[in-house]
Design a protein around this motif. Structure first.
Motif, PDB file in Angstrom:
ATOM      1  N   ASP A  13       0.868  -1.170   0.000  1.00  0.00           N
ATOM      2  CA  ASP A  13       0.000   0.000   0.000  1.00  0.00           C
ATOM      3  C   ASP A  13       0.909   1.225   0.000  1.00  0.00           C
ATOM      4  O   ASP A  13       1.326   1.709   1.045  1.00  0.00           O
TER       5      ASP A  13
ATOM      6  N   GLU B 187      -0.036   4.505   1.945  1.00  0.00           N
ATOM      7  CA  GLU B 187       0.151   4.387   3.390  1.00  0.00           C
ATOM      8  C   GLU B 187       1.643   4.417   3.742  1.00  0.00           C
ATOM      9  O   GLU B 187       2.041   4.991   4.760  1.00  0.00           O
ATOM     10  N   HIS B 188       2.454   3.828   2.907  1.00  0.00           N
ATOM     11  CA  HIS B 188       3.902   3.861   3.105  1.00  0.00           C
ATOM     12  C   HIS B 188       4.415   5.301   3.050  1.00  0.00           C
ATOM     13  O   HIS B 188       5.225   5.712   3.878  1.00  0.00           O
ATOM     14  N   ASP B 189       3.934   6.070   2.079  1.00  0.00           N
ATOM     15  CA  ASP B 189       4.353   7.470   1.962  1.00  0.00           C
ATOM     16  C   ASP B 189       3.906   8.289   3.169  1.00  0.00           C
ATOM     17  O   ASP B 189       4.652   9.144   3.651  1.00  0.00           O
ATOM     18  N   LYS B 190       2.689   8.056   3.653  1.00  0.00           N
ATOM     19  CA  LYS B 190       2.205   8.767   4.844  1.00  0.00           C
ATOM     20  C   LYS B 190       3.066   8.461   6.059  1.00  0.00           C
ATOM     21  O   LYS B 190       3.426   9.356   6.823  1.00  0.00           O
ATOM     22  N   THR B 191       3.409   7.198   6.247  1.00  0.00           N
ATOM     23  CA  THR B 191       4.235   6.796   7.383  1.00  0.00           C
ATOM     24  C   THR B 191       5.621   7.404   7.285  1.00  0.00           C
ATOM     25  O   THR B 191       6.171   7.904   8.270  1.00  0.00           O
ATOM     26  N   TYR B 192       6.199   7.388   6.106  1.00  0.00           N
ATOM     27  CA  TYR B 192       7.532   7.957   5.896  1.00  0.00           C
ATOM     28  C   TYR B 192       7.533   9.459   6.159  1.00  0.00           C
ATOM     29  O   TYR B 192       8.435   9.988   6.819  1.00  0.00           O
ATOM     30  N   ASN B 193       6.512  10.172   5.665  1.00  0.00           N
ATOM     31  CA  ASN B 193       6.427  11.614   5.894  1.00  0.00           C
ATOM     32  C   ASN B 193       6.228  11.937   7.375  1.00  0.00           C
ATOM     33  O   ASN B 193       6.789  12.910   7.883  1.00  0.00           O
ATOM     34  N   MET B 194       5.445  11.110   8.088  1.00  0.00           N
ATOM     35  CA  MET B 194       5.267  11.326   9.522  1.00  0.00           C
ATOM     36  C   MET B 194       6.566  11.068  10.272  1.00  0.00           C
ATOM     37  O   MET B 194       6.894  11.781  11.226  1.00  0.00           O
ATOM     38  N   PHE B 195       7.326  10.069   9.856  1.00  0.00           N
ATOM     39  CA  PHE B 195       8.626   9.797  10.474  1.00  0.00           C
ATOM     40  C   PHE B 195       9.576  10.968  10.268  1.00  0.00           C
ATOM     41  O   PHE B 195      10.265  11.397  11.210  1.00  0.00           O
TER      42      PHE B 195
END
Length: 74
Positions: free
Chosen positions: A16, A19-27
Motif C-alpha cells: 500500500d 500508506e507507506h508514503d504517509k508513514t515515511y512523511n510522519m517519520f
C-alpha cells in the motif's frame, strides 16, 4: 551453492504505497521537530546552568527557540 529458482517467487501481500508514503512523511516530520525540541532544550539548559539567568528565562528561551525553529522548519 545456491539453488536456481525458475518458478514464481512469493513476494507477499501487495504494498500500500500511499500508506507507506504517509508513514515515511510522519517519520521525517517527527525526526525534524524532535531534533528542534532537543536542540532548544539543550540551549535552554545551558542558559540555566551557565548564565545564572534563572528558570523562567531558561523556560522562555526554550519556548522561543522551539516555536521559532518549528516556524522556520516548515
Amino acid at each position: 551453492m545456491a539453488e536456481q529458482m525458475n518458478g514464481p517467487v512469493e513476494t507477499g501481500a501487495a504494498m500500500d504505497y500511499s500508506e507507506h508514503d504517509k508513514t515515511y512523511n510522519m517519520f521525517l516530520a517527527g525526526a525534524k521537530y524532535g531534533t528542534i525540541v532537543i536542540v532548544a532544550l539543550m540551549i535552554a539548559m545551558a542558559v540555566y546552568f551557565f548564565s545564572g539567568a534563572g528558570a523562567i528565562v531558561s523556560f522562555l528561551t526554550f519556548l522561543v527557540l522551539s516555536i521559532g525553529g518549528s516556524i522556520l522548519a516548515r
